[in-house]
Write an enzyme that holds these catalytic residues in place. Structure first.
Site, PDB file in Angstrom:
ATOM      1  CG  ASP A 206      17.798  46.977  47.918  1.00  0.00           C
ATOM      2  OD1 ASP A 206      17.980  47.049  46.684  1.00  0.00           O
ATOM      3  OD2 ASP A 206      18.526  46.322  48.679  1.00  0.00           O
ATOM      4  CE  LYS A 232      23.063  42.722  42.328  1.00  0.00           C
ATOM      5  NZ  LYS A 232      22.657  42.710  43.744  1.00  0.00           N
ATOM      6  CB  CYS A 370      25.063  39.799  50.587  1.00  0.00           C
ATOM      7  SG  CYS A 370      26.608  39.817  49.698  1.00  0.00           S
TER       8      CYS A 370
END
Ligand SMILES: *Cc1c(COP(=O)(O)O)cnc(C)c1O
Length: 412
Positions: A206, A232, A370
């Protein structure tokens, strides 16, 4: 802006001019944007690319014989090639456009998941974002697979000895974050990839928090999948990338069915298009993909090593100043970390601090980011998180610290 007191590794004043939003005011105060972990701001070249596309080139891609369709297709495919080169993917057919990291991970969890059987195991870590937890839980329910979680220590570093214990011949996939969005920890993904391959497991990285800070070379890493979000990395929202090795993507069934992903459709049997189109059903975010290519081009002209050192300098300075505040505790003190400072102040709710900072023009993130299981591990409801990009300055850190001290005084 006031003049830089230290010697910048690159011209941050010039860089700031490329981002229109950075000169806007919030409640009549200069914006200090320290929420780059949630989303980055966009340079003018990216904003212009979106506008140009809709003003001059708008048409659907991969379909029309007409001129505009060919222009749009060329631009979209050039963006793919720019991204392929940037991450050093062997071919552009291994670079799949998605709607973001979440969409990329769900695609892998579904399609790679179709190749998994009851009792197969997936390993993630205790510091994963919800979008690298929940898709695997869904897969485990669907396929009766088993989810294993690598422990972390109090510094927020992965426990590699525990990882060794979890790895075995039933492990089919290891899915870990390169950099933690909450802690800033840079994980030793090279070692994780090597160990995983030794037992025949595939690895998904990720890269949502690393693509904008570190140079990524998917061939040198030898990862099987690398995923990230466009927004991002100075690109538009609703865009993302799924890199996967060709032989694995070829073996995976499609995720969604529809236009563009087919070779031939009949009611009896449909054959699928080749990569990357097999995983790109329907009309995509064309302007977004083109603008993501522009963002990546923009970043490729910067010195990532200089950016990395500069951002670490900002982070270390911020940490040092935060720790001067009574009751302040940094969450995430890994030896190898970057660009993120998460902290907690005893007796104060992160949300209240964040609200007061906002009133002073300082944008930070508060909450669980998150990563609720990670908050449970540290036994806190959430953190205040300042996350840096290369357009931030030491002077902004000073403004932030001053505002933080005022906020703390008001709440105590
Ligand atoms: C932001 C983030 C995600 C999710 O990205 P989306 O853009 O919301 O899809 C996943 N993992 C990490 C580490 C993140 O920082």
């Amino acid at each position: 802006m006031v003049e830089e007191k230290h010697t910048p590794l690159f011209d941050v004043i010039e860089v700031r001019k490329e981002f229109p939003i950075l000169s806007r005011k919030i409640y009549n105060k200069e914006l200090v944007y320290l929420d780059n972990g949630a989303t980055s701001q966009k340079p003018k070249v990216v904003i212009d690319a979106i506008e140009k596309y809709y003003k001059e080139d708008n048409a659907n891609i991969h379909r029309g014989v007409h001129h505009l369709s060919q222009v749009a297709t060329d631009e979209y495919e050039q963006a793919r090639t720019a991204i392929q080169k940037y991450i050093n993917a062997p071919t552009s057919s291994e670079v799949i456009f998605t709607a973001g990291t979440t969409a990329s991970i769900n695609t892998i969890a579904f399609s790679f998941g179709e190749l998994m059987n009851e009792g197969d195991e997936i390993i993630i870590s205790a510091m994963e974002h919800h979008s690298n937890i929940v898709p695997w839980q869904l897969l485990c329910e669907r396929k009766k697979c088993i989810l294993r979680v690598i422990d972390i220590n109090d510094e927020g570093e992965l426990n590699l000895a525990h990882f060794d214990e979890l790895l075995n011949e039933r492990t089919k996939l290891v899915a870990v974050t390169h950099i933690s969005n909450t802690l800033g920890t840079i994980n030793p993904i090279e070692a994780i990839i090597e160990k995983s391959h030794n037992v025949g497991a595939k690895v998904m990285i990720d890269g949502a928090q690393s693509i904008q800070h570190l140079k990524i070379d998917v061939q040198a890493l030898d990862c099987d999948f690398f995923v990230f979000s466009g927004h991002k990395v100075f690109g538009p929202t609703g865009t993302g990338i799924l890199f996967g090795k060709k032989e694995i993507l070829d073996a995976m069934p499609p995720y969604q069915g529809g236009g563009d992903m087919i070779a031939k459709v009949t009611f009896e049997k449909t054959t699928y298009n080749e990569l990357p189109h097999k995983f790109e059903a329907g009309t995509p975010n064309i302007s977004g993909g083109i603008a993501l290519g522009v963002a990546i081009d923009y970043l490729s002209k910067k010195d990532l090593d200089a950016i990395h050192s500069y951002e670490q300098e900002l982070q270390t300075y911020a940490e040092q100043e935060i720790l001067k505040i009574e009751g302040a505790r940094i969450i995430g003190t890994a030896k190898d970390k970057t660009s993120v400072v998460s902290f907690f102040i005893d007796g104060l709710h992160p949300f209240d601090v964040g609200t007061l900072l906002d009133k002073q023009g300082v944008a930070v993130r508060t909450g669980h980011h998150c990563t609720q299981p990670l908050m449970d591990f540290f036994e806190i409801p959430g953190t205040i998180r300042a996350s840096f990009a290369f357009y931030n300055t030491k002077e902004e850190v000073d403004v932030f610290i001053k505002a933080l001290k005022r906020s703390v005084n008001m709440l105590k």
